[in-house]
Design a protein around this motif. Sequence first.
Motif, mmCIF file in Angstrom:
data_model
loop_
_atom_site.group_PDB
_atom_site.id
_atom_site.type_symbol
_atom_site.label_atom_id
_atom_site.label_comp_id
_atom_site.label_asym_id
_atom_site.label_seq_id
_atom_site.Cartn_x
_atom_site.Cartn_y
_atom_site.Cartn_z
ATOM 1 N N ILE A 245 -35.752 -47.624 -25.585
ATOM 2 C CA ILE A 245 -34.726 -46.849 -26.285
ATOM 3 C C ILE A 245 -35.455 -45.810 -27.131
ATOM 4 O O ILE A 245 -36.316 -46.148 -27.943
ATOM 5 C CB ILE A 245 -33.848 -47.744 -27.181
ATOM 6 N N TRP A 246 -35.091 -44.564 -26.920
ATOM 7 C CA TRP A 246 -35.707 -43.425 -27.593
ATOM 8 C C TRP A 246 -34.640 -42.599 -28.299
ATOM 9 O O TRP A 246 -33.506 -42.503 -27.815
ATOM 10 C CB TRP A 246 -36.368 -42.498 -26.578
ATOM 11 N N ASP A 247 -35.019 -41.937 -29.368
ATOM 12 C CA ASP A 247 -34.214 -40.851 -29.902
ATOM 13 C C ASP A 247 -34.172 -39.805 -28.788
ATOM 14 O O ASP A 247 -35.211 -39.512 -28.177
ATOM 15 C CB ASP A 247 -34.876 -40.292 -31.165
ATOM 16 N N VAL B 226 -29.191 -41.113 -28.104
ATOM 17 C CA VAL B 226 -30.365 -41.862 -27.669
ATOM 18 C C VAL B 226 -30.554 -41.716 -26.158
ATOM 19 O O VAL B 226 -29.626 -41.361 -25.432
ATOM 20 C CB VAL B 226 -30.282 -43.369 -28.037
ATOM 21 N N LEU C 210 -33.873 -43.325 -34.599
ATOM 22 C CA LEU C 210 -32.596 -43.274 -33.894
ATOM 23 C C LEU C 210 -31.473 -42.860 -34.835
ATOM 24 O O LEU C 210 -31.346 -43.395 -35.927
ATOM 25 C CB LEU C 210 -32.255 -44.634 -33.283
ATOM 26 N N CYS D 71 -40.746 -45.656 -29.686
ATOM 27 C CA CYS D 71 -39.547 -46.073 -28.979
ATOM 28 C C CYS D 71 -39.388 -47.570 -29.225
ATOM 29 O O CYS D 71 -40.236 -48.200 -29.853
ATOM 30 C CB CYS D 71 -39.656 -45.786 -27.478
ATOM 31 N N ARG E 298 -34.095 -49.045 -35.942
ATOM 32 C CA ARG E 298 -33.539 -47.692 -35.811
ATOM 33 C C ARG E 298 -34.399 -46.697 -36.594
ATOM 34 O O ARG E 298 -34.677 -45.595 -36.111
ATOM 35 C CB ARG E 298 -32.097 -47.641 -36.319
#
Length: 157
Positions: free
Chosen positions: A127-129, A116, A112, A52, A107
């Motif tokens: 921030i995660w997929d 998200v 990503l 992340c 990214r």
Amino acid sequence: MTDESTAAFALALPFLGTYTPKLDDKGRLILPAKFRPALAGGLVMTRGQENCLFVMPLDEFRRMHDQLSKAPVTNKQSRDYLRVLLSGASAELPDKQGRVSIQASLREYAGLTRDVAVIGAGSRVEIWDLATWEAYLAEQEPGYAGTAEEVFPNGPF
């Protein structure tokens, strides 16, 4: 609440919650409205753990960097960690719409694409997929209650 008191309230809280915005075609993310006051003055985005991204207000990043820089330069593990953390770091300033650009290399690191998850993680944002976050959460939730005693030996509540 007035806009001023709402902003002060938001700044006093740790980052909380889960949001599911989408990246635009230029790799920009609109930050959740509740996170914007704390990040409006600038932020640092870098590689996190479990693929992340970590997003921190500048003052939190400085605090973390100050703490990490106290590790002896003779310690290879410390040098390696700092190199990986800082080499992927990007200082950003959100635009008037609360958007930030996510560098292509970050990214790619986090996998990503468009969907998200932006989660509050206390002193930072992650921030995660979205699919990766959902799989991670599904894997972690069954053990969540069982780890409370290990994480909080004297009980958190």
